[in-house]
Design a protein around this motif. Structure first.
Motif, mmCIF file in Angstrom:
data_model
loop_
_atom_site.group_PDB
_atom_site.id
_atom_site.type_symbol
_atom_site.label_atom_id
_atom_site.label_comp_id
_atom_site.label_asym_id
_atom_site.label_seq_id
_atom_site.Cartn_x
_atom_site.Cartn_y
_atom_site.Cartn_z
ATOM 1 N N ASP A 205 -4.416 18.163 3.884
ATOM 2 C CA ASP A 205 -4.156 16.966 4.684
ATOM 3 C C ASP A 205 -5.393 16.079 4.608
ATOM 4 O OD1 ASP A 205 -3.669 15.020 6.595
ATOM 5 O OD2 ASP A 205 -2.687 16.402 7.975
ATOM 6 N N SER A 207 -6.129 13.521 6.167
ATOM 7 C CA SER A 207 -6.563 12.951 7.441
ATOM 8 C C SER A 207 -7.400 13.946 8.245
ATOM 9 C CB SER A 207 -5.354 12.513 8.278
ATOM 10 O OG SER A 207 -4.603 13.630 8.712
ATOM 11 N N GLU A 227 1.581 7.926 7.084
ATOM 12 C CA GLU A 227 0.852 8.405 5.914
ATOM 13 C C GLU A 227 1.088 7.412 4.786
ATOM 14 O OE1 GLU A 227 0.580 12.295 2.923
ATOM 15 O OE2 GLU A 227 1.836 12.349 4.726
ATOM 16 N N TYR A 312 -3.535 9.318 10.760
ATOM 17 C CA TYR A 312 -3.740 8.123 9.947
ATOM 18 C C TYR A 312 -3.744 6.889 10.844
ATOM 19 C CZ TYR A 312 -2.632 11.162 5.999
ATOM 20 O OH TYR A 312 -2.627 12.175 5.079
#
Length: 412
Positions: A205, A207, A227, A312
């Motif tokens: 991921d 983020s 995203e 995000y």
């Protein structure tokens, strides 16, 4: 003295050798030579032992070893923009557990930190360094980007608005050189990628990171917190920071320039510069900074996707930021409390790209409390269009939000 006495004895024997029994004389001379050699060997052995002890002392001075440290922190927050939070009277949550490694072995420096949150595990920084002399140091690994007021352009727990565009307490992967004297502080760095390996980093991921970095280009049909459909990352960034130290004021200039890439090619570039000062007047500290940044894509986009703290967000592709921070440190003797650092930090983000007509504003009034290993931030935050205070920098709201926050942790 022993060598001299033995030598004199030999000479005395030598001078009378023609009047004594030759065989007996030779035996005595041989015996004396054996004793001389034994004395030489004993002195040589003693010298070697002294050398070993000196070497040990030198090694002790060079090798401080690697020390383990860290912290565990908790947080209480009351948010007037969150009805569920206010109905519960606020929330008390576990914040972070972290481990630090710092030290030096054989002249090579190590500094690393890893953090465990409830929702993600991240690297904060990890670099190896070397002092070339008293003025020059080199670092390689995941190290702080030299930009703006250091170590922070803020006094409070939430940093300044610069942090949320990746221009405060940002860490990337590369190499950095620092030259410091009494008056001059020069830092030059080249970063290959962000701390997660850039566009091809092997991560689940993108983020899940501590530092804010670009992770994509926002399409017109994407939401602010989606995203990104078109991934992007920072590459080949040069950062330069110079500061001049007066008697109690540091004046500095910072510049940053780098490439933006998708999975196959360059899609644009980014630039940023800042003028900053950090002044200390007795117990008063004043930090001022002006920052200007721009993400220039081959295909224009008014906003870009950033990632951090397992979510995000979006920021304008260009903007200007102003910060005015004042703090007063008060030593006290109240139980375990030894100091109170009162502060007011004001942040303004304006001249945004696109149709973002409303500025981002954040003001943090608070105090940092030091009590042994316990360090506490008590912050009263008023803001609009500010992340973590009910908004986003890509928002266009004119509403003010309020957050009361207490973050406390034990450092070891």
């Amino acid at each position: 003295m022993k060598f001299l006495a033995i030598t004199l004895v030999i000479m005395s024997f030598s001078s009378s050798c023609f009047s004594a029994d030759d065989e007996e004389l030779i035996k005595k001379v041989n015996q004396l030579e054996i004793e001389i050699q034994a004395l030489k060997d004993s002195v040589s052995s003693a010298d070697k032992e002294v050398d070993k002890e000196v070497d040990k002392e030198v090694d002790k001075k060079e090798d401080t070893g690697i020390k383990l440290g860290g912290a565990v922190r908790f947080q209480y927050s009351y948010e007037d923009y969150n009805d569920d939070n206010t109905s519960r009277g606020g929330d008390l949550d576990f914040d972070v557990f972290r481990l630090d490694l710092n030290g030096e072995v054989g002249g090579v420096i190590l500094s690393a930190q890893y953090r465990w949150f409830q929702y993600m595990n991240v690297i904060h920084h990890a670099w190896a360094g070397y002092d070339f002399d008293e003025k020059w140091q080199g670092q390689i690994g995941i190290t702080r980007v030299p930009f703006g007021n250091l170590n922070y352009n803020s006094h409070n727990y939430f940093f300044s608005s610069n942090y949320y565009v990746g221009l405060e307490d940002d860490y990337d992967a590369g190499i950095k050189f620092i030259r410091k004297t009494d008056e001059h502080d020069l830092r030059i760095a080249f970063f290959f990628t962000d701390e997660m390996g850039g566009i091809d980093g092997y991560v689940d991921d993108r983020s899940d990171r501590y530092s804010y970095d670009i992770v994509g280009v926002r399409a017109n049909d994407e939401g602010i917190y989606d995203e990104p459909q078109s991934a992007a990352a920072e590459h080949n960034t040069i950062s330069l920071r110079y500061a001049y130290q007066l008697s109690n004021v540091e004046l500095g200039f910072s510049y940053l320039s780098g490439d933006l890439r998708d999975s196959s090619s360059s899609i644009g570039e980014r630039t940023a510069y800042a003028i900053h000062s950090d002044a200390q007047f007795d117990r008063w500290n004043v930090k001022l900074q002006y920052t200007d940044y721009e993400y220039d894509f081959d295909e224009y986009s008014p906003s870009i996707a950033v990632g951090a703290y397992s979510f995000y967000d979006s920021i304008p592709s260009e903007a200007k930021l102003y910060t005015v921070n004042v703090a007063y440190l008060k030593p006290v003797e109240f139980g375990p409390i030894t100091s109170l650092n009162f502060y007011n930090n004001y942040n303004l983000m304006t001249d945004k790209s696109g149709d973002f007509n409303n500025d981002t504003i954040m003001n943090v009034l608070g105090v940092a409390i030091s009590a042994g290993g316990l360090y506490t931030y008590v912050d009263f935050v008023r803001a609009k269009n500010q992340p973590f205070v009910g908004g986003t920098m890509a928002g266009d709201s004119d509403d003010w939000q309020t957050r009361f926050n207490i973050n406390f942790g034990y450092y070891f």
